[in-house]
Design a protein around this motif. Structure first.
Motif, PDB file in Angstrom:
ATOM      1  N   LEU A  80       0.792  -1.497  -0.036  1.00 30.50           N
ATOM      2  CA  LEU A  80      -0.100  -0.334  -0.618  1.00 30.50           C
ATOM      3  C   LEU A  80       0.815   1.305   0.223  1.00 30.50           C
ATOM      4  CD1 LEU A  80      -2.716   1.518   0.415  1.00 30.50           C
ATOM      5  CD2 LEU A  80      -2.566   0.621   2.366  1.00 30.50           C
ATOM      6  N   PHE A  81       2.050   1.482   0.896  1.00 26.44           N
ATOM      7  CA  PHE A  81       2.545   2.528   1.003  1.00 26.44           C
ATOM      8  C   PHE A  81       3.000   3.046   0.292  1.00 26.44           C
ATOM      9  CE2 PHE A  81       0.970   2.681   5.778  1.00 26.44           C
ATOM     10  CZ  PHE A  81       0.262   4.179   5.888  1.00 26.44           C
ATOM     11  N   VAL A  82       4.181   1.308  -0.779  1.00 29.24           N
ATOM     12  CA  VAL A  82       4.950   1.872  -2.445  1.00 29.24           C
ATOM     13  C   VAL A  82       4.004   2.193  -3.096  1.00 29.24           C
ATOM     14  CG1 VAL A  82       5.883   0.281  -3.587  1.00 29.24           C
ATOM     15  CG2 VAL A  82       6.550  -0.689  -1.548  1.00 29.24           C
ATOM     16  N   VAL A  83       2.692   2.346  -3.060  1.00 29.99           N
ATOM     17  CA  VAL A  83       2.191   2.304  -4.120  1.00 29.99           C
ATOM     18  C   VAL A  83       1.787   3.724  -3.502  1.00 29.99           C
ATOM     19  CG1 VAL A  83      -0.199   2.080  -4.920  1.00 29.99           C
ATOM     20  CG2 VAL A  83       0.562   0.371  -4.773  1.00 29.99           C
ATOM     21  N   ILE A  84       1.302   4.157  -2.780  1.00 27.91           N
ATOM     22  CA  ILE A  84       1.179   5.555  -2.777  1.00 27.91           C
ATOM     23  C   ILE A  84       2.375   6.155  -2.502  1.00 27.91           C
ATOM     24  CG2 ILE A  84       0.841   7.235  -0.596  1.00 27.91           C
ATOM     25  CD1 ILE A  84      -1.563   5.221   0.537  1.00 27.91           C
ATOM     26  N   ALA A  85       3.365   6.460  -2.075  1.00 28.43           N
ATOM     27  CA  ALA A  85       4.743   6.668  -2.021  1.00 28.43           C
ATOM     28  C   ALA A  85       5.200   7.099  -3.702  1.00 28.43           C
ATOM     29  CB  ALA A  85       6.136   6.014  -1.618  1.00 28.43           C
ATOM     30  N   SER A  86       4.449   5.643  -4.485  1.00 32.55           N
ATOM     31  CA  SER A  86       5.302   6.164  -5.958  1.00 32.55           C
ATOM     32  C   SER A  86       4.532   6.842  -7.132  1.00 32.55           C
ATOM     33  CB  SER A  86       5.392   5.057  -6.292  1.00 32.55           C
ATOM     34  OG  SER A  86       5.794   3.538  -6.065  1.00 32.55           O
ATOM     35  N   LEU A  87       3.630   7.362  -6.311  1.00 35.79           N
ATOM     36  CA  LEU A  87       2.478   8.805  -6.834  1.00 35.79           C
ATOM     37  C   LEU A  87       3.521   9.572  -6.760  1.00 35.79           C
ATOM     38  CD1 LEU A  87      -0.805   6.736  -6.043  1.00 35.79           C
ATOM     39  CD2 LEU A  87       0.616   6.856  -8.530  1.00 35.79           C
ATOM     40  N   ILE A  88       3.137   9.832  -4.989  1.00 32.25           N
ATOM     41  CA  ILE A  88       3.759  11.126  -4.383  1.00 32.25           C
ATOM     42  C   ILE A  88       4.967  11.015  -5.001  1.00 32.25           C
ATOM     43  CG2 ILE A  88       4.717  11.841  -2.764  1.00 32.25           C
ATOM     44  CD1 ILE A  88       2.870  10.522  -0.494  1.00 32.25           C
ATOM     45  N   LEU A  89       6.108   9.968  -5.649  1.00 31.47           N
ATOM     46  CA  LEU A  89       7.065  10.467  -6.140  1.00 31.47           C
ATOM     47  C   LEU A  89       7.234  11.379  -7.763  1.00 31.47           C
ATOM     48  CD1 LEU A  89      10.257  10.688  -6.423  1.00 31.47           C
ATOM     49  CD2 LEU A  89       9.664   8.078  -7.474  1.00 31.47           C
ATOM     50  N   LEU A  90       6.225  10.509  -8.409  1.00 32.56           N
ATOM     51  CA  LEU A  90       5.387  11.077  -9.429  1.00 32.56           C
ATOM     52  C   LEU A  90       5.135  12.359  -9.215  1.00 32.56           C
ATOM     53  CD1 LEU A  90       3.768   8.383 -10.797  1.00 32.56           C
ATOM     54  CD2 LEU A  90       6.354   8.574 -11.877  1.00 32.56           C
ATOM     55  N   ASP A  91       4.706  13.352  -8.333  1.00 31.18           N
ATOM     56  CA  ASP A  91       3.606  14.649  -8.331  1.00 31.18           C
ATOM     57  C   ASP A  91       4.329  14.531  -6.804  1.00 31.18           C
ATOM     58  OD1 ASP A  91       2.423  17.321  -8.645  1.00 31.18           O
ATOM     59  OD2 ASP A  91       1.149  16.629 -10.294  1.00 31.18           O
ATOM     60  N   PHE A  92       4.867  16.022  -6.292  1.00 32.17           N
ATOM     61  CA  PHE A  92       5.491  16.044  -5.205  1.00 32.17           C
ATOM     62  C   PHE A  92       3.687  16.954  -4.884  1.00 32.17           C
ATOM     63  CE2 PHE A  92       8.553  13.616  -4.277  1.00 32.17           C
ATOM     64  CZ  PHE A  92       9.799  13.904  -4.015  1.00 32.17           C
ATOM     65  N   ARG A  93       3.642  17.623  -5.122  1.00 28.91           N
ATOM     66  CA  ARG A  93       2.433  18.417  -4.922  1.00 28.91           C
ATOM     67  C   ARG A  93       0.458  17.817  -4.482  1.00 28.91           C
ATOM     68  NH1 ARG A  93       6.273  20.410  -7.944  1.00 28.91           N
ATOM     69  NH2 ARG A  93       7.169  22.670  -7.885  1.00 28.91           N
ATOM     70  N   LYS A  94       0.623  17.298  -5.205  1.00 32.16           N
ATOM     71  CA  LYS A  94      -0.666  16.241  -4.923  1.00 32.16           C
ATOM     72  C   LYS A  94      -0.505  16.312  -3.249  1.00 32.16           C
ATOM     73  CE  LYS A  94      -2.275  14.255  -9.525  1.00 32.16           C
ATOM     74  NZ  LYS A  94      -2.954  15.432  -9.980  1.00 32.16           N
ATOM     75  N   TRP A  95      -0.824  17.135  -2.771  1.00 34.83           N
ATOM     76  CA  TRP A  95      -1.525  16.994  -1.352  1.00 34.83           C
ATOM     77  C   TRP A  95      -2.773  15.710  -0.526  1.00 34.83           C
ATOM     78  CZ3 TRP A  95       1.729  19.329   1.653  1.00 34.83           C
ATOM     79  CH2 TRP A  95       2.724  19.739   1.409  1.00 34.83           C
ATOM     80  N   ALA A  96      -3.111  15.557  -1.813  1.00 38.04           N
ATOM     81  CA  ALA A  96      -4.439  14.380  -1.321  1.00 38.04           C
ATOM     82  C   ALA A  96      -3.510  13.658  -1.254  1.00 38.04           C
ATOM     83  CB  ALA A  96      -5.168  14.052  -2.531  1.00 38.04           C
ATOM     84  N   LEU A  97      -2.524  12.745  -1.938  1.00 39.52           N
ATOM     85  CA  LEU A  97      -2.034  11.515  -2.196  1.00 39.52           C
ATOM     86  C   LEU A  97      -1.308  11.306  -0.453  1.00 39.52           C
ATOM     87  CD1 LEU A  97      -0.368  11.253  -5.080  1.00 39.52           C
ATOM     88  CD2 LEU A  97      -2.099   9.765  -4.380  1.00 39.52           C
TER      89      LEU A  97
ATOM     90  N   TYR B  76      -2.079  13.248   2.332  1.00 36.24           N
ATOM     91  CA  TYR B  76      -3.170  12.438   2.917  1.00 36.24           C
ATOM     92  C   TYR B  76      -3.612  11.402   2.921  1.00 36.24           C
ATOM     93  CZ  TYR B  76      -3.497  17.183   5.645  1.00 36.24           C
ATOM     94  OH  TYR B  76      -2.673  18.195   6.741  1.00 36.24           O
ATOM     95  N   LEU B  77      -3.148  10.991   1.862  1.00 36.51           N
ATOM     96  CA  LEU B  77      -3.931   9.400   1.659  1.00 36.51           C
ATOM     97  C   LEU B  77      -2.999   8.757   2.860  1.00 36.51           C
ATOM     98  CD1 LEU B  77      -5.529   7.401   0.289  1.00 36.51           C
ATOM     99  CD2 LEU B  77      -4.149   6.979  -1.230  1.00 36.51           C
ATOM    100  N   ALA B  78      -1.552   9.619   2.556  1.00 38.14           N
ATOM    101  CA  ALA B  78      -0.607   8.427   3.340  1.00 38.14           C
ATOM    102  C   ALA B  78      -0.666   8.536   5.199  1.00 38.14           C
ATOM    103  CB  ALA B  78       0.572   8.630   2.833  1.00 38.14           C
ATOM    104  N   ILE B  79      -1.063   9.388   5.110  1.00 40.18           N
ATOM    105  CA  ILE B  79      -1.613  10.083   7.215  1.00 40.18           C
ATOM    106  C   ILE B  79      -2.594   9.463   7.366  1.00 40.18           C
ATOM    107  CG2 ILE B  79      -1.945  11.618   7.903  1.00 40.18           C
ATOM    108  CD1 ILE B  79      -0.536  13.478   6.556  1.00 40.18           C
ATOM    109  N   PHE B  80      -3.434   9.228   6.789  1.00 40.57           N
ATOM    110  CA  PHE B  80      -4.973   8.222   6.883  1.00 40.57           C
ATOM    111  C   PHE B  80      -4.762   7.067   7.406  1.00 40.57           C
ATOM    112  CE2 PHE B  80      -7.180  12.859   5.194  1.00 40.57           C
ATOM    113  CZ  PHE B  80      -7.365  13.202   6.289  1.00 40.57           C
ATOM    114  N   SER B  81      -3.529   6.834   6.537  1.00 35.34           N
ATOM    115  CA  SER B  81      -3.452   5.399   5.831  1.00 35.34           C
ATOM    116  C   SER B  81      -2.337   4.802   7.563  1.00 35.34           C
ATOM    117  CB  SER B  81      -2.463   4.966   5.071  1.00 35.34           C
ATOM    118  OG  SER B  81      -3.944   4.826   3.399  1.00 35.34           O
ATOM    119  N   GLY B  82      -1.876   5.626   7.409  1.00 30.49           N
ATOM    120  CA  GLY B  82      -0.762   5.692   9.064  1.00 30.49           C
ATOM    121  C   GLY B  82      -2.039   5.604  10.321  1.00 30.49           C
ATOM    122  N   LEU B  83      -2.695   6.769  10.313  1.00 32.66           N
ATOM    123  CA  LEU B  83      -3.848   6.270  11.238  1.00 32.66           C
ATOM    124  C   LEU B  83      -4.738   4.946  11.746  1.00 32.66           C
ATOM    125  CD1 LEU B  83      -4.592   9.980  11.563  1.00 32.66           C
ATOM    126  CD2 LEU B  83      -3.956   8.572  13.232  1.00 32.66           C
TER     127      LEU B  83
END
Length: 425
Positions: free
Chosen positions: A17-34, A36-43
């Motif tokens: 899950l986090f590898v996929v999210i981090a990979s998407l963040i790597l493609l575009d740092f400015r997508k804050w929704a991603l 927060y997806l990581a943050i909520f997944s961590g919670l």
């Protein structure tokens, strides 16, 4: 991602899950929704285990809560986020407090012992990972490790506050964690990287330097590659777990070097005047309370006392400054059981891990709740309050009926060393 990725023998779905999210963040740092997806997944993933997490993961859980509150304040109450200078000093206060408390716990006779000190344990573990054998550690080298650890954790971080010492502070902390990464602690180092980066980069600007953004991207890439490839190699059983830890740490350290090369270049290019915010004492006191729980009788595990040799029982406290006979408010740790004998026919490995250690009854009760999944009886001989007792089945004994209040869920005690000095997490 690195919390789950380091434990590559477990947590397949969480790591993916986090590898996929981090990979998407790597493609575009400015997508804050991603983000927060990581943050909520961590919670979501941390909540059920909190506080029975690694020290860094508990801190990350608090950070996830903090960012969630910021989002709620922004969306519902239309409040503006903290100013850049407030955020910078929030990072610095967090960094200094976390390191200082971790070092403060180590001011005890066990850590400075020539036998059983955690300082030697970390070094030995690293050499075992590389060479597969137990080395002889000279006591002068052990003494150097003990003193340097205290200096690095309790003194060096204060240099982050001043422009003239910021660069050397970052270099020392980067080298310190580079070595710890090779020991397999790159999960905690990732959290440390967040604190160091937030404490040094100039947030009071519309755009970060492109070179720094590239450093972050390379770092994230090697984090993803380390977590994903060690998991994949473990699935294939290409290397034993011990060697995979070294492999993962080496891959991770490539990104670590690139990140800190970028941070060190910019670490003293600007000065930031302190701007008071109530956020700063709030952060300080939350971390302080979390770190000193053991001295008042609450949690002794996952409260920044990792690898410290600290004991906080009233009669056996080994800290140079704190005397828990005077500070203990709750006595959960003193009300403990020692399991001295387990029949050979008992095949539950978890119960054998606590044999000949003290276990607070509150902790034993929680363990028994987990052990009830093991359908066979759990007979053992134990010592409680000086009395030796044979228990035919721990699952159906007075120790399993120990009264639990709702807030006991947030307490976490590690094993109590009865007769010697030993390094425990």
């Amino acid at each position: 991602m690195m919390h789950f990725g380091v434990k590559f023998t477990l947590y397949s779905k969480s790591t993916l899950l986090f590898v996929v999210i981090a990979s998407l963040i790597l493609l575009d740092f400015r997508k804050w929704a991603l983000n927060y997806l990581a943050i909520f997944s961590g919670l979501f993933l941390f909540y059920d285990q909190f506080p029975r997490l690694a020290n860094h993961a508990n801190l990350e859980f608090f950070v996830c809560i903090f960012f969630s509150l910021l989002l709620i304040a922004k969306i519902i109450f239309k409040l503006e986020p903290p100013k850049a200078r407030v955020v910078t000093y929030a990072f610095r206060i967090t960094l200094i407090t976390v390191y200082f408390i971790a070092g403060f716990h180590k001011l005890n006779s066990g850590f400075f012992s020539t036998n059983g000190s955690c300082s030697a344990y970390v070094e030995i573990m690293n050499i075992k990972l590389l060479y597969g054998k137990n080395p002889f550690t000279h006591h002068y080298l052990g003494w150097f490790a003990q003193v340097s650890t205290i200096i690095i954790e309790m003194i060096v971080p204060f240099g982050i506050l001043f422009k003239s010492t910021r660069k050397i502070t970052v270099i020392i902390l980067a080298c310190f964690h580079f070595y710890l990464n090779l020991c397999g602690f790159y999960n905690f180092s990732t959290f440390a990287a967040l604190l160091i980066a937030g404490s040094t980069i100039n947030l009071d600007t519309k755009e970060l330097p492109e070179s720094l953004l590239k450093s972050f991207k390379y770092f994230l890439f090697f984090c993803i590659f380390s977590a994903a490839s060690t998991k994949f190699l473990w699935w294939l059983r290409v290397l034993p777990a011990r060697q995979l830890v070294t492999y993962g740490s080496v891959i991770y350290n490539i990104g670590w070097i690139i990140l800190f090369y970028g941070l060190i270049k910019l670490s003293n290019n600007y000065a930031t005047k302190y701007k008071f915010s109530w956020l700063h004492p709030a952060i300080f006191f939350v971390i302080l309370f979390w770190g000193i729980q053991g001295y008042i009788g609450l949690s002794t595990a996952s409260s920044l006392s990792m690898f410290s040799n600290l004991t906080t029982e009233k009669e056996h406290c080994n800290h140079f400054i704190i005397d828990t006979k005077k500070t203990k408010i709750w006595n959960f740790e003193e009300d403990y059981v020692v399991i001295t004998n387990i029949p050979k026919e008992c095949k539950l490995s978890e119960i054998k891990l606590v044999q000949n250690y003290g276990i607070p009854r509150i902790e034993l009760k929680r363990n028994i709740m987990l052990w009830k999944k093991f359908r066979q009886p759990l007979p053992c001989t134990l010592v409680y309050k000086g009395e030796t007792i044979f228990v035919p089945d721990l699952r159906n004994s007075k120790f399993s009926t120990y009264e639990m209040k709702w807030w006991y869920r947030f307490l976490y005690y590690r094993r109590i060393i009865v007769n010697n000095n030993e390094c425990l997490w």
